[in-house]
Design a protein around this motif. Structure first.
Motif, mmCIF file in Angstrom:
data_model
loop_
_atom_site.group_PDB
_atom_site.id
_atom_site.type_symbol
_atom_site.label_atom_id
_atom_site.label_comp_id
_atom_site.label_asym_id
_atom_site.label_seq_id
_atom_site.Cartn_x
_atom_site.Cartn_y
_atom_site.Cartn_z
ATOM 1 N N SER A 34 -19.608 -5.457 4.414
ATOM 2 C CA SER A 34 -20.424 -6.209 3.744
ATOM 3 C C SER A 34 -19.595 -6.477 2.181
ATOM 4 O O SER A 34 -20.067 -7.070 1.190
ATOM 5 C CB SER A 34 -21.426 -6.242 3.282
ATOM 6 O OG SER A 34 -21.966 -4.902 2.657
ATOM 7 N N ALA A 35 -18.776 -5.335 1.270
ATOM 8 C CA ALA A 35 -18.676 -5.464 0.178
ATOM 9 C C ALA A 35 -17.224 -5.767 0.390
ATOM 10 O O ALA A 35 -16.492 -6.416 -1.143
ATOM 11 C CB ALA A 35 -18.264 -4.189 -0.144
ATOM 12 N N ARG A 36 -16.638 -5.894 1.708
ATOM 13 C CA ARG A 36 -15.162 -6.542 0.876
ATOM 14 C C ARG A 36 -15.227 -8.312 0.601
ATOM 15 O O ARG A 36 -15.872 -8.993 1.059
ATOM 16 C CB ARG A 36 -15.199 -6.619 2.487
ATOM 17 C CG ARG A 36 -12.923 -7.171 2.608
ATOM 18 C CD ARG A 36 -12.523 -7.187 4.173
ATOM 19 N NE ARG A 36 -11.131 -7.906 4.425
ATOM 20 C CZ ARG A 36 -10.466 -8.464 5.579
ATOM 21 N NH1 ARG A 36 -11.231 -7.944 6.442
ATOM 22 N NH2 ARG A 36 -9.772 -8.518 5.473
ATOM 23 N N ALA A 37 -14.260 -7.967 -0.058
ATOM 24 C CA ALA A 37 -14.054 -10.122 -0.235
ATOM 25 C C ALA A 37 -12.993 -10.128 -0.072
ATOM 26 O O ALA A 37 -12.055 -9.861 0.529
ATOM 27 C CB ALA A 37 -13.429 -9.323 -1.833
ATOM 28 N N THR A 38 -13.322 -11.764 0.571
ATOM 29 C CA THR A 38 -12.187 -12.520 1.023
ATOM 30 C C THR A 38 -10.136 -12.799 0.181
ATOM 31 O O THR A 38 -9.891 -13.123 0.115
ATOM 32 C CB THR A 38 -12.827 -13.537 1.406
ATOM 33 O OG1 THR A 38 -13.466 -14.588 -0.122
ATOM 34 C CG2 THR A 38 -13.531 -13.749 2.792
ATOM 35 N N GLY A 39 -10.934 -12.902 -1.259
ATOM 36 C CA GLY A 39 -10.172 -12.811 -2.403
ATOM 37 C C GLY A 39 -9.001 -11.285 -3.133
ATOM 38 O O GLY A 39 -10.549 -10.842 -2.762
ATOM 39 N N HIS A 175 -14.276 0.029 0.955
ATOM 40 C CA HIS A 175 -13.421 -0.617 1.817
ATOM 41 C C HIS A 175 -12.529 -1.402 1.553
ATOM 42 O O HIS A 175 -11.484 -1.948 1.153
ATOM 43 C CB HIS A 175 -14.803 -2.440 0.949
ATOM 44 C CG HIS A 175 -14.767 -2.716 0.195
ATOM 45 N ND1 HIS A 175 -16.063 -1.633 -1.048
ATOM 46 C CD2 HIS A 175 -14.559 -3.466 -0.993
ATOM 47 C CE1 HIS A 175 -16.173 -1.701 -1.936
ATOM 48 N NE2 HIS A 175 -15.020 -3.007 -2.083
ATOM 49 N N LEU A 176 -11.982 -0.379 0.304
ATOM 50 C CA LEU A 176 -11.272 -0.794 -0.698
ATOM 51 C C LEU A 176 -9.747 0.398 0.276
ATOM 52 O O LEU A 176 -10.280 1.429 0.468
ATOM 53 C CB LEU A 176 -10.960 -0.048 -2.011
ATOM 54 C CG LEU A 176 -12.000 -1.291 -3.213
ATOM 55 C CD1 LEU A 176 -12.230 -0.801 -4.467
ATOM 56 C CD2 LEU A 176 -11.441 -2.279 -2.654
ATOM 57 N N ARG A 269 3.517 0.125 -2.354
ATOM 58 C CA ARG A 269 2.789 0.240 -0.248
ATOM 59 C C ARG A 269 1.221 -0.136 -0.370
ATOM 60 O O ARG A 269 0.492 -0.961 0.215
ATOM 61 C CB ARG A 269 2.373 1.930 -0.341
ATOM 62 C CG ARG A 269 2.022 1.576 1.510
ATOM 63 C CD ARG A 269 2.506 0.985 2.654
ATOM 64 N NE ARG A 269 1.916 1.025 3.696
ATOM 65 C CZ ARG A 269 1.400 -0.333 4.504
ATOM 66 N NH1 ARG A 269 2.678 -1.506 4.767
ATOM 67 N NH2 ARG A 269 0.837 -0.034 6.182
ATOM 68 N N ILE A 270 0.169 0.280 -1.799
ATOM 69 C CA ILE A 270 -1.728 -0.318 -2.038
ATOM 70 C C ILE A 270 -1.498 -1.843 -2.235
ATOM 71 O O ILE A 270 -2.429 -2.118 -1.477
ATOM 72 C CB ILE A 270 -2.166 0.594 -3.389
ATOM 73 C CG1 ILE A 270 -3.226 0.484 -2.970
ATOM 74 C CG2 ILE A 270 -1.055 0.158 -4.168
ATOM 75 C CD1 ILE A 270 -3.945 1.372 -1.744
ATOM 76 N N VAL A 271 -0.567 -2.340 -2.666
ATOM 77 C CA VAL A 271 -0.355 -3.496 -2.758
ATOM 78 C C VAL A 271 -0.128 -4.391 -1.217
ATOM 79 O O VAL A 271 -0.711 -5.067 -1.071
ATOM 80 C CB VAL A 271 0.913 -4.484 -3.780
ATOM 81 C CG1 VAL A 271 0.822 -5.813 -3.064
ATOM 82 C CG2 VAL A 271 0.694 -3.899 -4.545
ATOM 83 N N GLU A 272 0.305 -3.446 -0.633
ATOM 84 C CA GLU A 272 0.753 -3.940 1.098
ATOM 85 C C GLU A 272 -0.844 -4.126 1.868
ATOM 86 O O GLU A 272 -1.105 -4.839 2.507
ATOM 87 C CB GLU A 272 1.823 -4.004 1.647
ATOM 88 C CG GLU A 272 3.168 -3.698 1.220
ATOM 89 C CD GLU A 272 4.388 -2.586 1.665
ATOM 90 O OE1 GLU A 272 3.989 -2.410 2.616
ATOM 91 O OE2 GLU A 272 5.108 -3.024 1.830
ATOM 92 N N LEU A 273 -1.386 -3.012 1.418
ATOM 93 C CA LEU A 273 -2.382 -2.305 2.587
ATOM 94 C C LEU A 273 -3.425 -3.602 1.312
ATOM 95 O O LEU A 273 -4.214 -3.585 2.708
ATOM 96 C CB LEU A 273 -2.859 -1.450 2.077
ATOM 97 C CG LEU A 273 -1.665 0.035 2.115
ATOM 98 C CD1 LEU A 273 -2.068 1.353 2.167
ATOM 99 C CD2 LEU A 273 -1.505 -0.156 3.535
ATOM 100 N N PRO A 279 -8.538 -0.494 4.868
ATOM 101 C CA PRO A 279 -9.533 -0.055 3.926
ATOM 102 C C PRO A 279 -9.623 1.409 4.522
ATOM 103 O O PRO A 279 -9.612 2.205 5.311
ATOM 104 C CB PRO A 279 -10.731 -0.255 4.422
ATOM 105 C CG PRO A 279 -10.954 -0.862 5.811
ATOM 106 C CD PRO A 279 -9.759 -1.539 5.889
ATOM 107 N N LEU A 280 -10.212 2.513 2.982
ATOM 108 C CA LEU A 280 -10.435 3.766 3.104
ATOM 109 C C LEU A 280 -11.776 4.289 3.998
ATOM 110 O O LEU A 280 -10.644 4.382 4.846
ATOM 111 C CB LEU A 280 -10.255 4.163 1.547
ATOM 112 C CG LEU A 280 -10.850 6.057 1.390
ATOM 113 C CD1 LEU A 280 -9.420 6.500 1.880
ATOM 114 C CD2 LEU A 280 -11.311 6.070 0.359
ATOM 115 N N ALA A 281 -12.568 3.754 4.512
ATOM 116 C CA ALA A 281 -13.256 3.702 5.330
ATOM 117 C C ALA A 281 -13.200 3.745 7.108
ATOM 118 O O ALA A 281 -13.294 4.698 7.127
ATOM 119 C CB ALA A 281 -14.162 2.528 5.007
#
Length: 618
Positions: A34-39, A175-176, A269-273, A279-281
Motif C-alpha cells: 500500500s505504501a508503494r508509489a506509482t511514480g 516498499h523501497l 544498481r539502486i537506480v535500476e531497482l 523492494p527490500l521487503a
C-alpha cells in the motif's frame, strides 16, 4: 545449471518459519504494497514541502528533484572517524551522487546514524549502551527515510549493531529497494593468535601496558574492518548471503579501485531497482532469513546474530526462534576456520575463495535456498561470481570450484566439523547460546562449583587474588538487557584463558554477551530469563555444582528443584541509581522496555500481525 534439491531439514525449518509467521508477514507485505508509489514518491508532496526538499540542491540535481521524473535515492550513512571500518565511507556520498546521476537518478544524503565502536567501549560504562544503539540506529534510519522524497536507499554501515539497526529501520520502509554498502577489511596485521597471547600475559602481570598497547596497535592499524571473525565481519558475510550486497562486495579492501567501483555500481544498481522494482521487503524473506542463519552456522559466526537475525526478521514480519538455529545447526557443517575459531583472519578467508566459494558449496549441497530475490537479480547463484576490474570496467566472473586453502575454507564434503559452530543450551537455568567452533572437544563438557559475581571488576579482583585457581564455573549475572543493557564481556577472556591453560576445568555462565570474539572458553551466554527478570540464574550460590554440556545441549545447576525454588532471588532488581553517567540515564526507558535475548533483545517487542495492522501511509 540444475539446482540440488534443498536439504529436508532446511526445507522443514523454512516451512515452520513461514507457517508461524503467516499472519504477521502477510500484514507486513500488505502494508508495504500500500505504501508503494506509482511514480517518484515526492510527486505526492505539496509545493512547499517539495521546495524544502530541493532548496539546498545545486545544478542538475535541483532540476531533477523538482522535475518529478527521476528516482530519488537516499544515502543513510553510519560514517564516523572513530570506527576504522566506517572511516572509508567519508568519500562515498560524492561517489554515489555522481554515479546515481549518470544512471538517471538523483541521490541525496538523507541522514547519518550513530555508530559506536565496541572496541573502544569494551569494559567501560559506554558498552552498556551498545546493544541499545541498534534500536537508536533503526529509529534514526526511519527518520532519514520519513521525508517521502525517496524511491530507493543505500545503507552505509559495517559493524556490530549498525547493520542490524540500518536493516530494521529500512524494513519499516520495505516498499523501497535498498542495498547495503560495505567498506571492507583492513589489511592483515599482527596475527590474532599472537594478540591473544599478549593479552593473557598482561592478565598474568607478565607483560607491561606498553607491550599490550604495541600488540593491539599492530592488530588494529588502519582503516577498514577488524580482521578477526567477529560481529562486524559476520554482519557482512550474512547480509551478502541474504542477497543484500552486490555479489563479492563484502571483503574487498578499502582504498582500492575495486572498492570504489563497487560503491559506484551500488549507486547505479539502486537506480535500476527502482525501475525493475525489487523492494527490500521481498529480498528479506523467510528463505533469505534461513539462508542468513545457515551462513552464520557454516562459518562459526558471531553469537550476537542469534539476537540480531531474530530482530531483523521480526521487522519484516517473520518469526525466527532459537529452536530454528538449533535444528539448522544439526545439519549445517562448519566450513571456515577463521579467528577466533582458527589462526587465519578474514583476508585469508577471502583469498581462499571467500563468500563466493561458501555460497557455491552450500548451494551444491542443498543447504541454501537458491530461489530468492536479491539486489543483484533473482536467484542466489549470481553470488557464486566475484567482481573484477578490467579495461572495460567492472565485471563478474566465476570463482574456482575448489578452496584455495583447505586450512581456512572447506567444501561441504570435507568440513572442519559435521555441525555448525553455534549451539543452544537448555535446562533448569533457562536457555542460552554457546559458540563451540573455537572450543576444543575436551572442554565442551564442564562440571564444577560455581563462583558468583555481579561485575567484571569483582571477577578481576578474585582472579588477581588467586581465588579462582581451581575447577570453576564463573557465574556473572546482572548483565542482561534489562539489568544494564547487556554489555559484551570480552574483558573476562584473557583471565579465563589463563585458568584453562593452568589445567583447570573452566566455563562461563552469564546473561550477558561475549559476541563474535568468543574464543576457547566454553561460555553459556545470553542466558534467558535473565537474573534481572527473576530467572533461575538469580538463585545460584557460590559452591553450587553447575554442569555445562555443549555436546548434549544442557545447562543445569545440580541443586534439588524444591531447594532451588525456595531460595531468595538475588541481584534481580536493576540498580537505577548506579545506571547513570556516560549517557546511560538517557537510555533508561529502553532498558525498561527491552525484551528477552531469545526474542532479539529488542525494545520494539515481538512483532505480530497487529503491529502491521491496517495499511499505513509511509
Amino acid at each position: 545449471m540444475q539446482q540440488t534439491p534443498v536439504h529436508p531439514v532446511v526445507e522443514e525449518v523454512t516451512r515452520r518459519v513461514t507457517a508461524r509467521s503467516a499472519a504477521a508477514r502477510s500484514a507486513y507485505l500488505g502494508r508495504m504494497a500500500s505504501a508503494r508509489a506509482t511514480g517518484p514518491t515526492r510527486a505526492g508532496l505539496g509545493c512547499s514541502n517539495l521546495a524544502h526538499g530541493f532548496a539546498a540542491c545545486g545544478g542538475s540535481d535541483k532540476l531533477a528533484v523538482r522535475g518529478l521524473r527521476k528516482p530519488g535515492i537516499a544515502i543513510v550513512s553510519a560514517y564516523n572517524d572513530l570506527l576504522s571500518a566506517h572511516q572509508p565511507m567519508d568519500e562515498y556520498p560524492s561517489w554515489i551522487k555522481e554515479a546515481a546521476r549518470s544512471a538517471g537518478g538523483v541521490a541525496q544524503f538523507a541522514g547519518g546514524v550513530p555508530a559506536m565502536c565496541d572496541g573502544i567501549t569494551q569494559g567501560r560504562p559506554g558498552m552498556e549502551l551498545s546493544l541499545f544503539s541498534r534500536e537508536v540506529i533503526a529509529m534514526a534510519t526511519g527518520i532519514a527515510l520519513s521525508h517521502e522524497m525517496f524511491d530507493g536507499a543505500l545503507l552505509l554501515g559495517v559493524c556490530d549493531k549498525i547493520v542490524p539497526g540500518l536493516l530494521a529501520g529500512a524494513l519499516a520502509f520495505g516498499h523501497l529497494p535498498a542495498i547495503l554498502v560495505p567498506a571492507g577489511p583492513m589489511a592483515s596485521g599482527l596475527p590474532n593468535k599472537e594478540k591473544a597471547r599478549v593479552r593473557q600475559l598482561f592478565a598474568e602481570g607478565r607483560a607491561t601496558r606498553e607491550d599490550l598497547l604495541e600488540a593491539e596497535s599492530a592488530s588494529y592499524h588502519s582503516a577498514g574492518t577488524c580482521t578477526f571473525y567477529g560481529t562486524a565481519n559476520s554482519n557482512q558475510l550474512v547480509v551478502e548471503v541474504m542477497g543484500l550486497h552486490l555479489p563479492g562486495a563484502t571483503f574487498v579492501h578499502p582504498g582500492t579501485p575495486l572498492r570504489r567501483a563497487l560503491t559506484e555500481q551500488a549507486a547505479r544498481r539502486i537506480v535500476e531497482l527502482t525501475r525493475d522494482y525489487t523492494p527490500l521487503a521481498e529480498v528479506v524473506s523467510e528463505k533469505s532469513v534461513v539462508n542468513g542463519v545457515i551462513a552464520l552456522l557454516a562459518t562459526g559466526g558471531s553469537t550476537n546474530h542469534t539476537m540480531h537475525l531474530v530482530s531483523i526478521a521480526a521487522a519484516a514480519g517473520i518469526e525466527l526462534t532459537w529452536d530454528d538455529f538449533a535444528e539448522l545447526s544439526s545439519v549445517v557443517p562448519l566450513l571456515a576456520n577463521v579467528y577466533p575459531n582458527g589462526s587465519a583472519d578474514i583476508n585469508h578467508f577471502h583469498a581462499a575463495g571467500g563468500v563466493q566459494f561458501l555460497i557455491g558449496t552450500l548451494l551444491d549441497a542443498g543447504l541454501l535456498h537458491e530461489d530468492v530475490r536479491t539486489v543483484a537479480g533473482d536467484g542466489l547463484s549470481r553470488y557464486r561470481q566475484e567482481p573484477v576490474l578490467t579495461e572495460s570496467g567492472l565485471v563478474w566472473r566465476d570463482v574456482p570450484t575448489q578452496s584455495l586453502d583447505l586450512d581456512v575454507l572447506r567444501p561441504v564434503s570435507d568440513p572442519f566439523a559435521a555441525d555448525g559452530g553455534l549451539r543452544m543450551l537448555s535446562g533448569n537455568l533457562g536457555r542460552s547460546v554457546i559458540k563451540v567452533s573455537a572450543v576444543a572437544p575436551g572442554h565442551r563438557i564442564v562440571r564444577a562449583p560455581a563462583r558468583v559475581f555481579t561485575t567484571q571488576q569483582e571477577f578481576s579482583d578474585a582472579f588477581r587474588a588467586g581465588e579462582l585457581n581451581r575447577d570453576v564455573v564463573v557465574v556473572l549475572r546482572g548483565q542482561g538487557p534489562r539489568a544494564n543493557g547487556m554489555p559484551e564481556l570480552h574483558g573476562l577472556t584473557p583471565a579465563l584463558g589463563v585458568l584453562m591453560d593452568r589445567g583447570y576445568q573452566v566455563a562461563l555462565v552469564t546473561d550477558g554477551r561475549m559476541s563474535g570474539a568468543s574464543g576457547k572458553i566454553p561460555a553459556a551466554i545470553q542466558l534467558t530469563p535473565e537474573a534481572a527478570a527473576g530467572g533461575p540464574l538469580a538463585r545460584i550460590e557460590d559452591g553450587d555444582l553447575v554442569e555445562l554440556d555443549a555436546v548434549e545441549g544442557r545447562l543445569e545447576v545440580l541443586v534439588d528443584e524444591a531447594e532451588l525454588a525456595a531460595r531468595p532471588v538475588r541481584d534481580s532488581a536493576p540498580d537505577e541509581a548506579s545506571w547513570t553517567g556516560t549517557g546511560r540515564e538517557l537510555f533508561a526507558a529502553l532498558r525498561r522496555a527491552v525484551g528477552p535475548a531469545d526474542q532479539g533483545a529488542s525494545v520494539f517487542g515481538p512483532l505480530t500481525a497487529a503491529h502491521f495492522g491496517a495499511p499505513a501511509r509511509v
